[in-house]
Design a protein around this motif. Structure first.
Motif, PDB file in Angstrom:
ATOM      1  N   THR A   6     -29.415  31.885  48.636  1.00 54.99           N
ATOM      2  CA  THR A   6     -29.321  32.052  47.188  1.00 54.99           C
ATOM      3  C   THR A   6     -28.823  30.759  46.554  1.00 54.99           C
ATOM      4  O   THR A   6     -28.356  29.850  47.247  1.00 54.99           O
ATOM      5  CB  THR A   6     -28.366  33.201  46.833  1.00 54.99           C
ATOM      6  OG1 THR A   6     -27.115  32.983  47.494  1.00 54.99           O
ATOM      7  CG2 THR A   6     -28.938  34.545  47.279  1.00 54.99           C
ATOM      8  N   GLY A   7     -28.913  30.683  45.234  1.00 59.61           N
ATOM      9  CA  GLY A   7     -28.511  29.473  44.517  1.00 59.61           C
ATOM     10  C   GLY A   7     -27.011  29.369  44.341  1.00 59.61           C
ATOM     11  O   GLY A   7     -26.251  30.283  44.697  1.00 59.61           O
ATOM     12  N   PRO A   8     -26.554  28.242  43.778  1.00 58.66           N
ATOM     13  CA  PRO A   8     -25.112  27.980  43.652  1.00 58.66           C
ATOM     14  C   PRO A   8     -24.337  29.082  42.937  1.00 58.66           C
ATOM     15  O   PRO A   8     -23.219  29.422  43.333  1.00 58.66           O
ATOM     16  CB  PRO A   8     -25.065  26.665  42.855  1.00 58.66           C
ATOM     17  CG  PRO A   8     -26.365  25.996  43.146  1.00 58.66           C
ATOM     18  CD  PRO A   8     -27.361  27.102  43.294  1.00 58.66           C
ATOM     19  N   LYS A   9     -24.924  29.647  41.884  1.00 56.92           N
ATOM     20  CA  LYS A   9     -24.175  30.595  41.073  1.00 56.92           C
ATOM     21  C   LYS A   9     -23.931  31.916  41.781  1.00 56.92           C
ATOM     22  O   LYS A   9     -23.093  32.722  41.340  1.00 56.92           O
ATOM     23  CB  LYS A   9     -24.901  30.837  39.742  1.00 56.92           C
ATOM     24  CG  LYS A   9     -23.985  31.202  38.593  1.00 56.92           C
ATOM     25  CD  LYS A   9     -24.701  31.158  37.264  1.00 56.92           C
ATOM     26  CE  LYS A   9     -23.722  31.349  36.119  1.00 56.92           C
ATOM     27  NZ  LYS A   9     -24.390  31.285  34.793  1.00 56.92           N
ATOM     28  N   MET A  10     -24.630  32.141  42.886  1.00 55.29           N
ATOM     29  CA  MET A  10     -24.449  33.373  43.639  1.00 55.29           C
ATOM     30  C   MET A  10     -23.401  33.231  44.729  1.00 55.29           C
ATOM     31  O   MET A  10     -23.083  34.202  45.416  1.00 55.29           O
ATOM     32  CB  MET A  10     -25.776  33.803  44.253  1.00 55.29           C
ATOM     33  CG  MET A  10     -26.856  34.136  43.242  1.00 55.29           C
ATOM     34  SD  MET A  10     -26.413  35.531  42.190  1.00 55.29           S
ATOM     35  CE  MET A  10     -26.551  36.872  43.375  1.00 55.29           C
ATOM     36  N   LYS A  11     -22.870  32.049  44.919  1.00 57.04           N
ATOM     37  CA  LYS A  11     -21.852  31.834  45.940  1.00 57.04           C
ATOM     38  C   LYS A  11     -20.498  32.319  45.438  1.00 57.04           C
ATOM     39  O   LYS A  11     -20.189  32.230  44.237  1.00 57.04           O
ATOM     40  CB  LYS A  11     -21.758  30.358  46.314  1.00 57.04           C
ATOM     41  CG  LYS A  11     -23.090  29.681  46.598  1.00 57.04           C
ATOM     42  CD  LYS A  11     -23.821  30.280  47.772  1.00 57.04           C
ATOM     43  CE  LYS A  11     -25.086  29.481  48.109  1.00 57.04           C
ATOM     44  NZ  LYS A  11     -25.913  30.090  49.140  1.00 57.04           N
ATOM     45  N   ASN A  12     -19.657  32.796  46.343  1.00 56.04           N
ATOM     46  CA  ASN A  12     -18.327  33.276  45.958  1.00 56.04           C
ATOM     47  C   ASN A  12     -17.488  32.182  45.313  1.00 56.04           C
ATOM     48  O   ASN A  12     -16.644  32.453  44.459  1.00 56.04           O
ATOM     49  CB  ASN A  12     -17.600  33.831  47.179  1.00 56.04           C
ATOM     50  CG  ASN A  12     -18.216  35.115  47.695  1.00 56.04           C
ATOM     51  OD1 ASN A  12     -18.858  35.848  46.944  1.00 56.04           O
ATOM     52  ND2 ASN A  12     -18.035  35.397  48.977  1.00 56.04           N
ATOM     53  N   SER A  13     -17.713  30.941  45.738  1.00 58.10           N
ATOM     54  CA  SER A  13     -16.903  29.841  45.226  1.00 58.10           C
ATOM     55  C   SER A  13     -17.220  29.502  43.776  1.00 58.10           C
ATOM     56  O   SER A  13     -16.474  28.755  43.144  1.00 58.10           O
ATOM     57  CB  SER A  13     -17.115  28.584  46.085  1.00 58.10           C
ATOM     58  OG  SER A  13     -18.453  28.133  46.011  1.00 58.10           O
ATOM     59  N   TRP A  14     -18.318  30.045  43.237  1.00 58.04           N
ATOM     60  CA  TRP A  14     -18.676  29.726  41.852  1.00 58.04           C
ATOM     61  C   TRP A  14     -17.585  30.197  40.891  1.00 58.04           C
ATOM     62  O   TRP A  14     -17.237  29.494  39.935  1.00 58.04           O
ATOM     63  CB  TRP A  14     -20.016  30.354  41.484  1.00 58.04           C
ATOM     64  CG  TRP A  14     -20.544  29.882  40.149  1.00 58.04           C
ATOM     65  CD1 TRP A  14     -20.389  30.492  38.941  1.00 58.04           C
ATOM     66  CD2 TRP A  14     -21.272  28.682  39.908  1.00 58.04           C
ATOM     67  NE1 TRP A  14     -20.976  29.759  37.944  1.00 58.04           N
ATOM     68  CE2 TRP A  14     -21.538  28.630  38.520  1.00 58.04           C
ATOM     69  CE3 TRP A  14     -21.733  27.643  40.712  1.00 58.04           C
ATOM     70  CZ2 TRP A  14     -22.249  27.587  37.930  1.00 58.04           C
ATOM     71  CZ3 TRP A  14     -22.444  26.602  40.121  1.00 58.04           C
ATOM     72  CH2 TRP A  14     -22.690  26.575  38.752  1.00 58.04           C
ATOM     73  N   THR A  15     -17.046  31.363  41.147  1.00 62.94           N
ATOM     74  CA  THR A  15     -15.984  31.879  40.274  1.00 62.94           C
ATOM     75  C   THR A  15     -14.620  31.889  40.969  1.00 62.94           C
ATOM     76  O   THR A  15     -13.600  32.095  40.316  1.00 62.94           O
ATOM     77  CB  THR A  15     -16.308  33.313  39.801  1.00 62.94           C
ATOM     78  OG1 THR A  15     -16.503  34.147  40.946  1.00 62.94           O
ATOM     79  CG2 THR A  15     -17.556  33.330  38.940  1.00 62.94           C
ATOM     80  N   GLY A  16     -14.602  31.698  42.278  1.00 59.98           N
ATOM     81  CA  GLY A  16     -13.350  31.717  43.019  1.00 59.98           C
ATOM     82  C   GLY A  16     -13.016  30.365  43.605  1.00 59.98           C
ATOM     83  O   GLY A  16     -13.667  29.360  43.322  1.00 59.98           O
ATOM     84  N   ASP A  17     -11.983  30.358  44.435  1.00 61.15           N
ATOM     85  CA  ASP A  17     -11.634  29.144  45.160  1.00 61.15           C
ATOM     86  C   ASP A  17     -12.621  28.972  46.315  1.00 61.15           C
ATOM     87  O   ASP A  17     -13.328  29.900  46.692  1.00 61.15           O
ATOM     88  CB  ASP A  17     -10.203  29.258  45.686  1.00 61.15           C
ATOM     89  CG  ASP A  17      -9.594  27.912  46.043  1.00 61.15           C
ATOM     90  OD1 ASP A  17     -10.302  26.893  45.952  1.00 61.15           O
ATOM     91  OD2 ASP A  17      -8.409  27.881  46.432  1.00 61.15           O
ATOM     92  N   GLU A  18     -12.650  27.773  46.885  1.00 62.60           N
ATOM     93  CA  GLU A  18     -13.570  27.525  47.994  1.00 62.60           C
ATOM     94  C   GLU A  18     -13.222  28.385  49.209  1.00 62.60           C
ATOM     95  O   GLU A  18     -14.084  28.999  49.819  1.00 62.60           O
ATOM     96  CB  GLU A  18     -13.551  26.042  48.370  1.00 62.60           C
ATOM     97  CG  GLU A  18     -14.061  25.123  47.268  1.00 62.60           C
ATOM     98  CD  GLU A  18     -15.572  25.240  47.042  1.00 62.60           C
ATOM     99  OE1 GLU A  18     -16.237  25.945  47.803  1.00 62.60           O
ATOM    100  OE2 GLU A  18     -16.063  24.621  46.088  1.00 62.60           O
ATOM    101  N   VAL A  19     -11.956  28.399  49.582  1.00 59.88           N
ATOM    102  CA  VAL A  19     -11.502  29.230  50.700  1.00 59.88           C
ATOM    103  C   VAL A  19     -10.129  29.768  50.360  1.00 59.88           C
ATOM    104  O   VAL A  19      -9.407  29.212  49.554  1.00 59.88           O
ATOM    105  CB  VAL A  19     -11.428  28.435  52.030  1.00 59.88           C
ATOM    106  CG1 VAL A  19     -12.835  28.114  52.515  1.00 59.88           C
ATOM    107  CG2 VAL A  19     -10.634  27.152  51.889  1.00 59.88           C
TER     108      VAL A  19
END
Length: 609
Positions: free
Chosen positions: A596-609
């Protein structure tokens, strides 16, 4: 007689009669030690007689190396390779002070050493404990700072000023958390770690370290009113008396807010202090807190001109492996060179994609109704797979982090194709056929910058479905303050250092090979800021960013058959171990599904880890 000077030790040795050298005339010696060299100067020539030492006139100066006392990484102060620029004006970015809503905070980077150990903790090198120094008038310490000795010193901690009346109060008392008195470790005297006892309605946001068994003064630290604090959690292990963390013993951890991201409730602020604790820890912590940006004030975030300056200063250089054939491209190059949009149930009628993705379905979820794929024509397909480094572009997402005390600049790189993987099975390197192949590949590095002064703090390197934060002192820089990233061969995972990273265990795993080659991309030469919610209409998101489905088709090969092909090349005992390892890999690594694209990644709205 010995004369001592800074960095220089001069010894005058008066001749002394010795029975063994009774027949020798021993002259006056002048020994001078400068820096790391011990220089022996003779006032006259020595003759050879019996057991005497013989020196020729040309040997009047002898240089003898002197071993330095071993230094630790923490003894070195980290500074970025180049001075920080003067940032463009506007708002509160890089102003030195951030208002959290009744509480002003400053970032302090000067410290006084309080106590240190020389063993235990990471690499068994010990840790050092500090308190902030040169605290501006009206500001108060909130907690001591600790750092493992195996890292270059890069300390940062917040101090606070009451901006509303009643935001800060002295502690009522202290509780001794731990003392090193009974610890059989190398240490600079004894150390004592204290937890402040806050008044009702207040919380401690840090602990105090002393070298005395006497309680610290209440004037040394301040507690913070509860409505200006947030839940926090233990993060990385900083130190413990043993070589490894002992969940039943004493440990020191860094702290961070429990909820992190760009959501309205994620306004926790890291103080930079630590938690000393005996036994296991649970999150969130009950006896210590983080600060909170109580009014969600984002005035410390950079404006458009400041973002441009940050990217000009810190945009990473990305090195690709010399054997890499699947290179990045811009999204519009991918669309303009024949990429197709497929719809479930209408697979025979794929649609060309507009350069901005304006005809892609917007919003929704990854429901499998649509996907992208390469051109149908074989020649065009093979050409598009290889990307176009000369026409590549990176895409930048700007977001506030840790209560807007930091700015994250997530720099996304698009590849039209992810190449096949290669495994290492003990001493055998095995090509994995089609395993790992998929259309469309998104990877990113994230720059975390302090909003107090615009200084780069750390960089996140995405690695397939995970990634790693690397602090600034551990980075490689190029052309000033630009960090360097290394993309792995075919899989494009990012790493801070070149070489082999094995994704697996016990000698079996996917190879991630990277190197510094002539294939390189300066991400600052061609970038587009595609999202920064806090700037409103100043940044317009392209339509393709809100395409929520997959950027490649589902698996088009028989995974079991590919595994069988590989296992034929392996000795019997390794086959079952390899099979178990492969089946445990995420589907995105195996190539079973398009990403999926960048905006679907958890890190888009959250922290990286």
């Amino acid at each position: 007689m010995v004369l001592l000077f800074p960095q220089c030790f001069t010894y005058y040795i008066q001749p002394t009669p010795l029975a063994k050298y009774a027949s020798c005339l021993v002259p006056l010696f002048l020994i001078v030690v400068i820096g790391d060299c011990l220089n022996l100067h003779l006032s006259s020539q020595v003759s050879a007689m019996g057991n005497c030492l013989s020196l020729s006139p040309s040997a009047k100066v002898l240089s003898i190396s002197k071993k330095n006392k071993a230094s630790l990484p923490i003894d070195n102060l980290f500074k970025l390779p180049s001075p920080l620029p003067t940032w463009p004006p506007g708002n509160g970015f890089a102003s030195g002070i951030i208002n959290l809503g009744g509480l002003q905070v400053r970032q302090i980077s000067s410290f006084n050493k309080v106590w240190a150990t020389q063993e235990g903790g990471p690499d068994n090198l010990g840790a050092t404990f500090f308190e902030p120094s040169n605290v501006p008038q009206g500001f108060f310490m909130l907690g001591s700072y600790s750092q493992a000795n195996n890292q270059t010193f890069f300390g940062r901690v917040l101090v606070a000023k009451d901006d509303s009346g009643g935001a800060l109060k002295k502690p009522l008392d202290y509780t001794l958390v731990w003392s090193s008195e009974s610890s059989k470790i190398k240490q600079d005297g004894n150390g004592y770690i204290w937890l402040p006892t806050p008044p009702d309605g207040y919380k401690a946001v840090g602990q105090v370290v002393t070298r005395s068994p006497n309680k610290p003064s209440p004037d040394q630290i301040r507690c913070v009113r509860s409505d200006l604090t947030d839940q926090c959690e233990a993060h990385t292990w900083t130190w413990g008396p043993g070589k490894d963390k002992d969940d039943n013993g004493f440990n020191v951890y860094s702290l961070r807010p429990s909820i992190r991201g760009i959501q309205s409730q994620a306004m926790g602020v890291s103080v930079g202090s630590f938690l000393g604790h005996i036994g296991g820890v649970t999150s969130p912590l009950s006896n210590i807190a983080c600060l909170k940006n109580a009014k969600s004030n984002l005035s410390s975030m950079p404006n458009v001109k400041q973002i441009e300056a940050l990217l000009h200063t810190y945009s990473p250089w990305v090195y690709f492996h010399s054997d890499e054939i699947y290179l990045p491209s811009s999204v519009d190059w991918f669309f303009g060179n024949g990429a197709l949009l497929y719809k479930k149930g209408e697979e025979s009628k794929p649609a060309p994609i507009e350069p901005t993705g304006s005809n892609l379905p917007q919003g929704g979820s990854n429901d499998g109704a649509y996907w992208l794929d390469l051109p149908v024509d074989e020649g065009a397909k093979e050409r598009v797979k290889k990307g176009d480094l000369g026409n590549s572009q990176v895409y930048v997402h700007i977001k506030p982090m840790l209560g807007a005390t930091f700015t994250d600049l997530a720099i996304w790189v698009f590849y039209p194709f992810n190449g096949p993987a290669k495994a290492k099975v003990e001493m055998v390197n095995v090509p994995l056929g089609k395993i790992g192949e998929h259309v469309g590949d998104w990877e990113h590095v994230t720059l975390r910058v302090s909003n107090f002064n615009g200084e780069l703090q750390r960089v996140y390197f995405s690695e397939h479905s995970g990634g790693t934060w690397v602090d600034a002192p551990e980075l490689e820089f190029q052309n000033g303050n630009k960090p360097v990233a290394f993309a792995s061969l075919n899989g494009h995972a990012f790493y801070s250092k070149p070489g082999l990273v094995l994704q697996g265990s016990k000698g079996i795993g996917i190879r991630n090979d990277s190197e510094k080659s002539n294939l390189v991309m300066d991400t600052g030469l061609s970038y587009s800021v595609v999202s920064a919610d806090y700037l409103g209409s100043a940044v317009v998101e392209p339509p393709w960013l809100n395409y929520c489905r997959e950027w490649g088709p589902k698996l088009s090969y028989d995974l079991a058959e590919e595994i069988k092909k590989v296992e034929k090349l392996l000795p019997g005992p390794l086959k079952s171990a390899f099979d178990k390892f492969i089946k445990g890999l995420p589907s995105e690594v195996l190539g079973e599904e398009g990403p999926t694209g960048p905006k679907m990644k958890n890190s888009w709205t959250g922290d990286e880890v």
